[in-house]
Design a protein around this motif. Structure first.
Motif, PDB file in Angstrom:
ATOM      1  N   THR A  76       0.830  -1.207   0.000  1.00  0.00           N
ATOM      2  CA  THR A  76       0.000   0.000   0.000  1.00  0.00           C
ATOM      3  C   THR A  76       0.858   1.248   0.000  1.00  0.00           C
ATOM      4  OG1 THR A  76      -1.704  -1.185   1.231  1.00  0.00           O
ATOM      5  CG2 THR A  76      -1.859   1.204   1.204  1.00  0.00           C
ATOM      6  N   LEU A  80       0.932   4.182  -2.759  1.00  0.00           N
ATOM      7  CA  LEU A  80       0.648   5.572  -2.407  1.00  0.00           C
ATOM      8  C   LEU A  80       1.767   6.504  -2.874  1.00  0.00           C
ATOM      9  CD1 LEU A  80      -0.804   5.193   1.199  1.00  0.00           C
ATOM     10  CD2 LEU A  80      -2.030   6.027  -0.816  1.00  0.00           C
ATOM     11  N   ASN A  90     -12.747   6.864  -6.101  1.00  0.00           N
ATOM     12  CA  ASN A  90     -12.905   7.660  -4.890  1.00  0.00           C
ATOM     13  C   ASN A  90     -14.364   7.812  -4.491  1.00  0.00           C
ATOM     14  OD1 ASN A  90     -10.150   8.071  -4.803  1.00  0.00           O
ATOM     15  ND2 ASN A  90     -10.252   9.934  -6.023  1.00  0.00           N
ATOM     16  N   ASN A 100     -10.142   5.719  -1.617  1.00  0.00           N
ATOM     17  CA  ASN A 100     -10.094   5.118  -2.943  1.00  0.00           C
ATOM     18  C   ASN A 100     -10.400   3.626  -2.805  1.00  0.00           C
ATOM     19  OD1 ASN A 100      -9.552   4.236  -5.523  1.00  0.00           O
ATOM     20  ND2 ASN A 100      -7.546   5.225  -5.667  1.00  0.00           N
ATOM     21  N   TYR A 103      -7.960   0.271  -3.339  1.00  0.00           N
ATOM     22  CA  TYR A 103      -7.152  -0.446  -2.352  1.00  0.00           C
ATOM     23  C   TYR A 103      -7.870  -1.662  -1.770  1.00  0.00           C
ATOM     24  CZ  TYR A 103      -3.830   3.330  -2.819  1.00  0.00           C
ATOM     25  OH  TYR A 103      -2.923   4.207  -3.330  1.00  0.00           O
ATOM     26  N   MET A 157      -6.022  -3.629   3.459  1.00  0.00           N
ATOM     27  CA  MET A 157      -5.601  -2.648   2.452  1.00  0.00           C
ATOM     28  C   MET A 157      -6.392  -1.345   2.601  1.00  0.00           C
ATOM     29  SD  MET A 157      -3.089  -3.700   0.372  1.00  0.00           S
ATOM     30  CE  MET A 157      -3.217  -3.203  -1.325  1.00  0.00           C
ATOM     31  N   HIS A 160      -4.959   0.359   5.761  1.00  0.00           N
ATOM     32  CA  HIS A 160      -3.599   0.831   5.471  1.00  0.00           C
ATOM     33  C   HIS A 160      -3.654   2.083   4.613  1.00  0.00           C
ATOM     34  CE1 HIS A 160      -0.484  -1.561   7.227  1.00  0.00           C
ATOM     35  NE2 HIS A 160      -0.907  -2.705   6.716  1.00  0.00           N
ATOM     36  N   SER A 161      -4.499   2.091   3.599  1.00  0.00           N
ATOM     37  CA  SER A 161      -4.559   3.267   2.721  1.00  0.00           C
ATOM     38  C   SER A 161      -4.979   4.502   3.500  1.00  0.00           C
ATOM     39  CB  SER A 161      -5.501   3.021   1.541  1.00  0.00           C
ATOM     40  OG  SER A 161      -6.858   3.000   1.932  1.00  0.00           O
ATOM     41  N   GLN A 162      -5.830   4.330   4.505  1.00  0.00           N
ATOM     42  CA  GLN A 162      -6.257   5.460   5.319  1.00  0.00           C
ATOM     43  C   GLN A 162      -5.171   5.865   6.317  1.00  0.00           C
ATOM     44  OE1 GLN A 162      -9.373   6.906   4.434  1.00  0.00           O
ATOM     45  NE2 GLN A 162      -8.759   5.459   2.858  1.00  0.00           N
ATOM     46  N   GLN A 165      -1.911   7.329   4.732  1.00  0.00           N
ATOM     47  CA  GLN A 165      -2.068   8.706   4.244  1.00  0.00           C
ATOM     48  C   GLN A 165      -1.943   9.690   5.406  1.00  0.00           C
ATOM     49  OE1 GLN A 165      -5.240   9.658   1.262  1.00  0.00           O
ATOM     50  NE2 GLN A 165      -5.714   7.485   1.556  1.00  0.00           N
TER      51      GLN A 165
END
Length: 173
Positions: A76, A80, A90, A100, A103, A157, A160-162, A165
């Motif tokens: 991830t 990113l 999104n 998004n 992910y 995922m 992790h993406s949150q 970021q």
């Protein structure tokens, strides 16, 4: 980058493993067949199925979830930081972080492969050699592992993406 990845992996790994355990034991709600993974893990060591064995199995399972979350997090984080445009699925514009759906979809696909691999390995190692007869059911183990790993991959995922970021932004940790 190590600290954000580690923090995100612990948090996302615990959440995603909790979701995974939920999916593993979901058939209990309709009295369906399920594979007692926590009992199987603990009883492989203690050679009995009781609360202590399930607790031990839970510790092992959640530690493994955090371990594997590091690899999902690394992927991830790489995505990113990638300068290549990723599919933009999104939702909820205007939030502090981009949500998004690419992910969790990618995580579900990776989780499917991860689940197939784990089910294959567990079938060979655990099913064939487990000391207790009740944990030698192949079909329910394979099905439950694949479904729960898809849920794990999508969840880990997404979180992790949150988290990454937030943790890697200029104002983050």
């Amino acid at each position: 980058m190590f600290v954000p990845l580690l923090l995100s992996s612990v948090a996302a790994g615990l959440i995603a493993t909790g979701v995974m355990v939920f999916f593993l034991y979901l058939p209990l709600t309709w009295r369906g067949s399920y594979y007692d993974v926590l009992g199987a893990l603990g009883s492989a060591i203690t050679r009995r199925v009781d609360a202590q064995a399930r607790f031990l199995g839970g510790l092992i399972y959640f530690a493994g979830g955090i371990f594997f979350a590091v690899f999902y997090g690394w992927a991830t984080l790489s995505l990113l930081r990638l300068n290549y445009p990723l599919p933009q699925l999104n939702v909820f514009p205007g939030l502090p972080v981009e949500v998004n759906l690419f992910y969790p979809l990618l995580g579900a696909v990776v989780g499917l492969g991860h689940g197939i691999l784990v089910a294959f390995i567990l079938t060979i190692i655990v099913i064939e050699h487990h000391p207790l007869e009740q944990f030698r059911s192949r079909f329910i183990l394979v099905v439950s592992q694949i479904i729960s790993h898809v849920a794990f991959g999508a969840t880990v995922m997404f979180f992790h993406s949150q988290f990454l970021q937030l943790l890697t932004s200029p104002g983050g940790a």
